[in-house]
Scaffold this motif. Structure first.
Motif, PDB file in Angstrom:
ATOM      1  N   LEU A 103      -7.183   0.623  -2.896  1.00 22.53           N
ATOM      2  CA  LEU A 103      -8.388   0.817  -2.080  1.00 22.53           C
ATOM      3  C   LEU A 103      -9.645   0.744  -2.936  1.00 22.53           C
ATOM      4  O   LEU A 103     -10.695   0.301  -2.479  1.00 22.53           O
ATOM      5  N   LEU A 104      -9.532   1.196  -4.167  1.00 20.99           N
ATOM      6  CA  LEU A 104     -10.682   1.120  -5.071  1.00 20.99           C
ATOM      7  C   LEU A 104     -11.064  -0.337  -5.306  1.00 20.99           C
ATOM      8  O   LEU A 104     -12.237  -0.706  -5.210  1.00 20.99           O
ATOM      9  N   ARG A 140      -3.561  12.502  -8.487  1.00 20.76           N
ATOM     10  CA  ARG A 140      -2.156  12.901  -8.600  1.00 20.76           C
ATOM     11  C   ARG A 140      -1.566  13.278  -7.253  1.00 20.76           C
ATOM     12  O   ARG A 140      -0.366  13.078  -7.007  1.00 20.76           O
ATOM     13  N   ASN A 141      -2.388  13.834  -6.381  1.00 18.60           N
ATOM     14  CA  ASN A 141      -1.875  14.252  -5.072  1.00 18.60           C
ATOM     15  C   ASN A 141      -1.515  13.078  -4.179  1.00 18.60           C
ATOM     16  O   ASN A 141      -0.721  13.211  -3.258  1.00 18.60           O
ATOM     17  N   VAL A 142      -2.132  11.962  -4.417  1.00 13.91           N
ATOM     18  CA  VAL A 142      -2.019  10.827  -3.502  1.00 13.91           C
ATOM     19  C   VAL A 142      -1.394   9.597  -4.171  1.00 13.91           C
ATOM     20  O   VAL A 142      -0.632   8.864  -3.541  1.00 13.91           O
ATOM     21  N   LEU A 173      -3.784  19.946   0.011  1.00 15.28           N
ATOM     22  CA  LEU A 173      -3.911  19.195  -1.234  1.00 15.28           C
ATOM     23  C   LEU A 173      -5.270  18.520  -1.307  1.00 15.28           C
ATOM     24  O   LEU A 173      -5.728  17.924  -0.333  1.00 15.28           O
ATOM     25  N   ALA A 174      -5.890  18.598  -2.481  1.00 13.47           N
ATOM     26  CA  ALA A 174      -7.195  17.978  -2.661  1.00 13.47           C
ATOM     27  C   ALA A 174      -7.057  16.467  -2.710  1.00 13.47           C
ATOM     28  O   ALA A 174      -6.197  15.951  -3.427  1.00 13.47           O
ATOM     29  N   VAL A 175      -7.885  15.772  -1.948  1.00  3.53           N
ATOM     30  CA  VAL A 175      -7.904  14.307  -1.988  1.00  3.53           C
ATOM     31  C   VAL A 175      -9.344  13.838  -2.086  1.00  3.53           C
ATOM     32  O   VAL A 175     -10.277  14.559  -1.710  1.00  3.53           O
ATOM     33  N   TYR A 196       0.847  -1.200   0.000  1.00  5.07           N
ATOM     34  CA  TYR A 196       0.000   0.000   0.000  1.00  5.07           C
ATOM     35  C   TYR A 196       0.871   1.235   0.000  1.00  5.07           C
ATOM     36  O   TYR A 196       1.783   1.365   0.812  1.00  5.07           O
ATOM     37  N   ALA A 197       0.625   2.115  -0.940  1.00  4.58           N
ATOM     38  CA  ALA A 197       1.320   3.401  -0.956  1.00  4.58           C
ATOM     39  C   ALA A 197       0.258   4.506  -0.963  1.00  4.58           C
ATOM     40  O   ALA A 197      -0.207   4.931   0.076  1.00  4.58           O
ATOM     41  N   ARG A 230      -6.836  14.974  -7.729  1.00  2.72           N
ATOM     42  CA  ARG A 230      -6.847  14.296  -6.435  1.00  2.72           C
ATOM     43  C   ARG A 230      -6.027  13.016  -6.486  1.00  2.72           C
ATOM     44  O   ARG A 230      -5.293  12.676  -5.549  1.00  2.72           O
ATOM     45  N   GLY A 289      -2.749   4.099  -2.490  1.00  2.00           N
ATOM     46  CA  GLY A 289      -4.032   3.423  -2.345  1.00  2.00           C
ATOM     47  C   GLY A 289      -5.052   3.751  -3.419  1.00  2.00           C
ATOM     48  O   GLY A 289      -6.173   3.242  -3.384  1.00  2.00           O
ATOM     49  N   THR A 290      -4.671   4.576  -4.402  1.00  3.32           N
ATOM     50  CA  THR A 290      -5.692   5.000  -5.365  1.00  3.32           C
ATOM     51  C   THR A 290      -6.183   3.849  -6.224  1.00  3.32           C
ATOM     52  O   THR A 290      -7.322   3.842  -6.667  1.00  3.32           O
ATOM     53  N   GLU A 291      -5.329   2.873  -6.457  1.00  2.96           N
ATOM     54  CA  GLU A 291      -5.802   1.681  -7.171  1.00  2.96           C
ATOM     55  C   GLU A 291      -6.256   0.625  -6.173  1.00  2.96           C
ATOM     56  O   GLU A 291      -7.338   0.060  -6.303  1.00  2.96           O
ATOM     57  N   GLN A 348     -13.415   7.966  -6.836  1.00  2.00           N
ATOM     58  CA  GLN A 348     -12.430   9.025  -7.074  1.00  2.00           C
ATOM     59  C   GLN A 348     -12.624   9.758  -8.389  1.00  2.00           C
ATOM     60  O   GLN A 348     -11.775  10.558  -8.782  1.00  2.00           O
ATOM     61  N   THR A 392     -11.778   7.555  -0.730  1.00  2.00           N
ATOM     62  CA  THR A 392     -10.784   6.507  -0.984  1.00  2.00           C
ATOM     63  C   THR A 392      -9.465   6.877  -0.302  1.00  2.00           C
ATOM     64  O   THR A 392      -8.388   6.646  -0.833  1.00  2.00           O
TER      65      THR A 392
END
Lengths: 305, 159, 765
Positions: A37-38, A105-107, B54-56, A30-31, A103, A33-35, B42, B60
């Motif tokens: 956690l989805l 990109r930020n995470v 930062l927007a998140v 886990y880094a 969003r 999580g954008t992929e 997302q 998720t």
């Protein structure tokens, strides 16, 4: 909503790998999580342990060197904003600027993106033109592997279960390289992505500077991004002035090289034709940049970097 | 797991699970209902909050990731009864219809203006293309953001 | 009414709910909690068509934290069927599941995680059956039937005469004719015909359907529902539970969008049944993918034949329209009627034959969606109109102008005459798009016009209360879903009663408090609910004047209202003073009532439309011929609205309508394969984003104060959407020569059409 899991936050790569070795299939790396956690929300993945790599020293760093090393936990935003990336390989930052949405990109992280091997990855396509290698660490030690060996197919990599992607190492193009990246598609994930690089050898000819090395990568269409060797060979030794005339043949070679399937992102014949179109367009943009001109033409549903 | 964070300027100490999502902690734990659950993937931006500016996508984003960080929700935009320039601009421009996307739009714009106080229309679109609206057609939202930017340097200030 | 200048009507005032929305204080259903509230989740059929032979919820029921688990067979204590046209839709599937996503079982538990876990403990046995997924499959002779018998009729008077075709999947037919089209077409100089397809699309309101249902000890039911017509939901539930209307209360907070998806009962019956079983308040909230499995637009195949004389006059229209209404009829039959009724568009045509049908398929039920059957028809007719113009060698704007119905002209016997000036909208749109000016070589322009009736007969009632301090409360059941109706109603009341806008409060719809309003749809709230509010406010005004006259010893005709006071030749009483004198104390209030109920007429659909919605759209496009990508560079919408009560909110609504129209024109379609919906999530269902908005977008209004609504207003909000697809397609044709007949005009579709374009003879101009 997520099912319960235990979150592990190792502070060294050894600790992380030991956790992965011990937990096996029950664990996921886990880094951002954008992929991950989805997929967990959709119930497609149900790890009971998450191993967070963001506290491992070096994973969040971008380090200069003969190769530019981007730590696995570096976000797309950090790549976009990095002065080092801008100096060594500006196109990488320009492409990072267009991944998904602000969003994500930020995470989301570069490492996570590559380790997931989503066939629609912008970065994987671009990285194919940069002699990219991935650095993997495991209880057995450290190894490097070319990116196109690492990415085996859709959502499939050569990473062993107890192995961590530690960094991505790019060989920035030599100076006097001119590149373009174009992705095209209507949906959230692109239908295709094209990256072209023209490295000049400093020899001026009647038709303009001569191309020493050409690289053309096409992504999202095939299960893995591919290089179009035939088109690259045809352009090597040509002059910038020849690119316009050679672009059509290069596009056709690319269309022939890929093997698209019908899916929500387009029919196979459409994708094939679009590959030709956008390889041509990307080459023209790169050639214009080589002549010192920044093309302003933009195409609907396409992003140009 | 205990987390300590600042939410809309107020220090908070919360007990959350590893698998708790920031959106649920904000909405149900802290009764901050402004961020909405919509697509849950997302894509739409209705759940947007700012973490350290930062927007998140809070839908998720693990709550534990907000530990030691500052979170800004739409409820924290105004200064007491004094609306943030973006909020005022949205009201005046008619950029609000059903309101479900509004919180996400405001916060995304706030984050953008903190980075770029004088964005071009294209730069605004670059940021906002990741936030969906089904009511307005976006025109008045973009106009409102540009108006807020033009009206003063304060638009991006604060956290 | 005196002809004084308007103070607040016609002004672009900020909406009355803007502040709560920009501060995050506005409350939607999923923001509400109640003590003891539990969370519901629904198990849905994975098959498009299947026998359901066993549903076992025992293990789910036994899971700690689960307070109710229901299968269809458990719903024995009430009528499980609902539906406004046919009562054909069971709350939970009984022996057969008729579409992928149909609710088969449901649970309520102390939290969402437990409810989700409980779903996984439900065992269901299915026997897949052959599914009919398209109009062609459903209409084929011998096709499997989605519904075996004919379900009973629902609760609408205009649909009590449903005309199914027994033994087929056709659940309603509509026919309208005048003159003799066969002869007229035979004698016409130019006849063009073609068939056009409109895809299934989803509303994608950012807030998916949500309900909070609670029974009390006395057996009365209260629901907070994300619904556009609380009264329709109420009557549905009253029928199901055999409870008097007065014992059911539907409250509507803010809606996060509707667009028709939230008309008529959707999840409310299931939530109410779960709440009854659980003995606790139940919140049932759908996800966006579940919204795709709840309702969508009725897809269509429309074949049109039109005949013209050489001089350009339209002599005949024949139309054959099939609408795919999905697995349950919902309001599909009325969509079909409504859409077909104005199949002839805003034109004068002596000979007409219209046939349409509503067809069941094993897909998500089709229901109301902004435009209500007319976009599907206008897509066909307005495209074909341009084909005819090319054949007649006539300018498309000019040909339309020639054939437009005139102000005051009859549309159909018994129905309201045309109440607007179509040529004015057309003229302004053409001018704004620069129709007669030279255009860049890479751009094409197209226009389209529309006409739509509003639901009739219909009823709207309102109450206005003037309080002791001169402030006002408006009670009306028009639902605020973003269109700005709360603001418009407040402006109307403020105007009539001469009070500042911020002294007027419009309360949320609540069937226990706000009186009957048939529906918030059909562009009707300003014209109908607005009239009710206006009438109620005028009732209060009359009472104020009478009370003041009495106290002042003057005649009513010597008095008027101004600035919160009753003013006479030399005397002035504030409203507070007037009331204090009337009641002999500081207290009391005046209550005014307005009832707008034009009733049934001889018009073909049972009532005369309260107004005609008419609008014109003009598009200027570029086409990237290598990829097929169409970009709308400029778009102009002109709507004939009579009077814009609030020009700011109206412009915003129409801008939104245009962009939503660009959705189904260029981007959106629900795709099915092997019985499955492939793209029921926003990852692969593409709605317009901020960078899809045309760089130049103008929404304008014709205001001739010629409507029957307050201050001469009419309805609006659908007219901006309906012309979009034909205007854009006409522009694409005029630029490239290709004519597309199927939406959306995705890059690939256009690319394919361009490839089959013959170089010498263009497909059509």
């Amino acid at each position: 909503m997520l099912r319960p899991f235990t979150l592990h936050r190792p502070t060294s790569a050894d600790e992380a790998c030991a956790l992965l070795a011990g937990l096996g299939d029950d664990a996921a790396v886990y880094a951002g999580g954008t992929e991950l956690l989805l997929l967990m929300k959709l119930g497609l993945l149900r790890p009971r342990h998450l191993v967070d790599v963001k506290r491992i020293p070096g994973f969040g760093d971008i380090v200069d060197g003969p190769r530019l090393a981007i730590g696995a936990a570096v976000t797309h935003r950090a790549v976009e904003q990095s002065p080092l990336v801008r100096a060594r390989c500006a196109l990488v930052g320009a492409v990072a600027r267009h991944v998904a949405n602000v969003r994500v990109r930020n995470v989301g992280t570069v490492g996570g993106n590559l380790a997931f091997a989503d066939p629609h990855s912008d970065l994987a396509t671009l990285f194919l033109t940069l002699d990219t290698a991935v650095e993997l660490v495991s209880p057995r030690g450290r190894r490097e592997m070319p990116l196109d060996e690492f990415v085996r197919g859709p959502w499939e990599t050569a990473r062993a279960a107890d192995e961590l992607l530690a960094s991505v190492r790019l060989a920035p193009w030599p100076s006097r390289s001119y590149a373009a990246y174009v992705k095209f598609g209507v949906h959230e994930r692109p239908t295709l992505a094209v990256a072209v690089v023209l490295a000049l050898d400093g020899t001026a000819t009647h038709g303009g500077d001569r191309i020493r090395d050409a690289r053309i990568a096409v992504g999202c269409v095939d299960p893995r991004p591919v290089r179009i060797g035939a088109a690259e060979a045809a352009l090597t030794g040509a002059s910038i002035g020849d690119v316009e005339a050679a672009a059509r043949a290069a596009g056709d070679a690319a269309a022939e090289r890929v093997d698209p399937a019908d899916d929500l992102y387009g029919s196979a014949d459409y994708k094939r034709d679009m590959v030709a179109v956008f390889v041509r367009r990307a080459l023209r943009i790169a050639a214009a940049r080589a002549r010192g001109v920044e093309p302003t033409e933009r195409f609907p549903h396409a992003v140009v970097a | 797991m205990k987390i300590r964070l600042v939410v809309n300027g107020r220090p908070r100490e919360l007990d959350v699970e590893a698998h708790s999502l920031l959106l649920d902690v904000l909405r149900d734990g802290l009764d901050l209902k402004g961020a909405k659950r919509s697509c849950d993937t997302q894509v739409c931006g209705a759940c947007t909050v700012l973490v350290d500016g930062l927007a998140v996508s809070a839908c998720t984003y693990l709550a534990v990731e907000a530990d030691e960080r500052a979170v800004l929700t739409v409820e924290g935009l105004a200064d007491g009864e004094s609306l943030h320039p973006l909020q005022r601009a949205f009201v005046e421009a008619g950029a609000v219809q059903c309101g479900f996307c509004t919180s996400g739009m405001l916060l995304t714009a706030r984050a953008m203006l903190a980075e770029n106080a004088r964005p071009s229309r294209g730069e605004v679109l670059h940021y906002l293309r990741g936030s969906l609206c089904r009511c307005t057609g976006y025109r008045k939202i973009v106009d409102a953001v540009l108006a807020a930017a033009a009206n003063g340097p304060a638009a991006g200030n604060g956290q | 009414m005196s002809a004084r200048p308007l103070r607040v009507v016609g002004r672009p005032v900020p909406r009355v709910d803007a502040l709560e929305k920009v501060t995050g204080r506005a409350r939607y259903v999923t923001d509400l909690t109640m003590p003891g509230m539990v969370h519901a989740k629904v198990l849905r059929s994975p098959y498009a068509h299947a026998r359901v032979t066993r549903v076992d919820v025992t293990r789910a029921r036994a899971l700690p934290g689960v307070v109710a688990a229901l299968a269809g067979a458990d719903v024995t204590w009430c009528d499980p069927y609902y539906g406004p046209a046919y009562r054909d839709r069971p709350v939970l599937a009984l022996d057969v599941a008729r579409y992928e996503g149909e609710p088969v079982a449901a649970v309520a538990a102390v939290d969402e995680a437990t409810a989700e876990a409980a779903l996984e403990l439900i065992d269901v046995d299915y026997e897949p059956l052959t599914a009919v997924m398209t109009l062609e499959e459903a209409l084929a002779p011998g096709a499997p039937l989605v519904h075996a018998g004919q379900p009973p009729a629902g609760h609408f008077a205009d649909l009590s005469t449903l005309r199914p075709k027994p033994g087929t999947n056709v659940c309603h037919q509509f026919h309208f004719a005048r003159g003799n089209t066969a002869n007229a077409l035979a004698g016409a100089d130019v006849v063009v015909e073609d068939a056009y397809r409109f895809p299934p699309v989803q509303h994608v309101a950012l807030e998916a359907h949500a309900v909070l249902a609670a029974w009390d000890e006395s057996g009365a039911l209260t629901l907070w529902a994300s619904t556009q017509n609380p009264y329709s939901v109420r009557v549905e539930l009253a029928k199901m539970f055999d409870v008097p209307l007065s014992r059911i209360r539907v409250v509507v907070p803010h809606l996060g969008g509707g667009f028709g998806s939230k008309t008529y009962a959707k999840l409310e019956p299931l939530a109410a049944i779960l709440a009854h079983t659980a003995g606790r308040p139940v919140r049932l909230a759908a996800s966006i993918p579940e919204a795709f499995q709840t309702v969508r637009r009725c897809a269509s195949r429309v074949a049109v034949r039109v005949g013209f004389r050489r001089d350009g006059s339209l002599v005949a229209v024949e139309c054959d329209a099939s609408y795919d209404v999905g697995a349950y009829a919902d309001i599909g039959p009325r969509v079909v009627q409504k859409g077909t009724y104005t199949a002839t568009g805003p034109y004068r045509v002596p000979h007409v034959t219209l046939d349409s049908c509503a067809v069941y398929t094993n897909t998500t039920p089709g229901g109301a969606f902004r435009g209500f059957g007319v976009p599907q028809l206008a897509w066909a007719l307005e495209s074909l109109f341009d084909v005819a113009a090319a054949r007649l060698d006539r300018d498309p704007v000019d040909l339309r102008r020639q054939n437009f119905l005139a102000h005051g002209e009859e549309f159909a016997p018994g129905d309201t005459p045309i109440d607007g000036k179509l040529e004015e909208s057309l003229g302004r749109a053409a001018e704004a798009i620069g129709w007669t000016q030279a255009r860049a070589a890479d751009r094409g322009r197209g226009v389209a016009a529309m006409l739509k009736a509003s639901v009739a007969p219909s009823v709207s009632e309102a109450i206005v209360r003037l309080h002791a301090d001169g402030s006002v409360t408006v009670l009306a059941s028009a639902v605020e879903m973003g269109q700005g109706t709360r603001t418009v109603l407040a402006q109307i009341a403020a105007e009539v009663l001469c009070v500042p806008l911020d002294h007027v409060t419009v309360v949320q719809p609540d069937t226990a408090v706000t009186p009957y309003d048939q529906t918030t749809s059909s562009s009707r709230s300003t014209a109908m609910t607005g009239r009710a509010v206006q009438a109620a406010a005028e009732d209060v005004r009359e009472q104020l004047l009478a009370a003041a006259a009495q106290s002042l010893g003057l005649a009513v005709r010597e008095l008027e209202l101004a600035d919160g006071a009753v003013v006479g030749p030399s005397r002035r009483l504030t409203y507070a003073e007037t009331l204090a004198l009337k009641f002999g104390m500081s207290g009391g209030e005046l209550i005014g009532r307005g009832v707008i109920a034009p009733g049934r007429t001889a018009a073909p659909l049972g009532g005369s439309t309260p107004f005609w919605e008419m609008a014109v759209g003009a598009a200027e496009v570029t086409v990237d011929e290598e990829t097929g990508a169409v970009r709308v560079e400029r778009y102009v919408s002109v709507a004939d609205v009579g009077r814009a009560i609030n020009p700011l909110t109206l412009e915003g609504q129409d801008e939104g309508g245009v962009v939503q129209g660009l959705g189904h024109t260029l981007l959106e379609e629900m795709l099915y394969a092997d019985g499955h919906l492939l793209n029921g999530t926003l990852l692969v269902y593409r709605v317009p984003r901020a960078d899809d908005t045309p760089a130049e977008l103008e929404c304008r209004f014709v205001e001739n104060a010629d409507g029957s609504g307050p201050f001469g207003s009419k309805g609006a909000g659908e007219g901006s959407l309906i012309p979009v697809s034909p205007a854009v397609a006409n522009a694409v044709t005029r630029l490239t020569g290709v004519r597309l007949r199927e939406l959306p005009l995705t890059p690939e579709r256009v690319w394919r059409a361009l490839r089959s374009r013959s170089p010498q003879r263009p497909d059509s101009r």
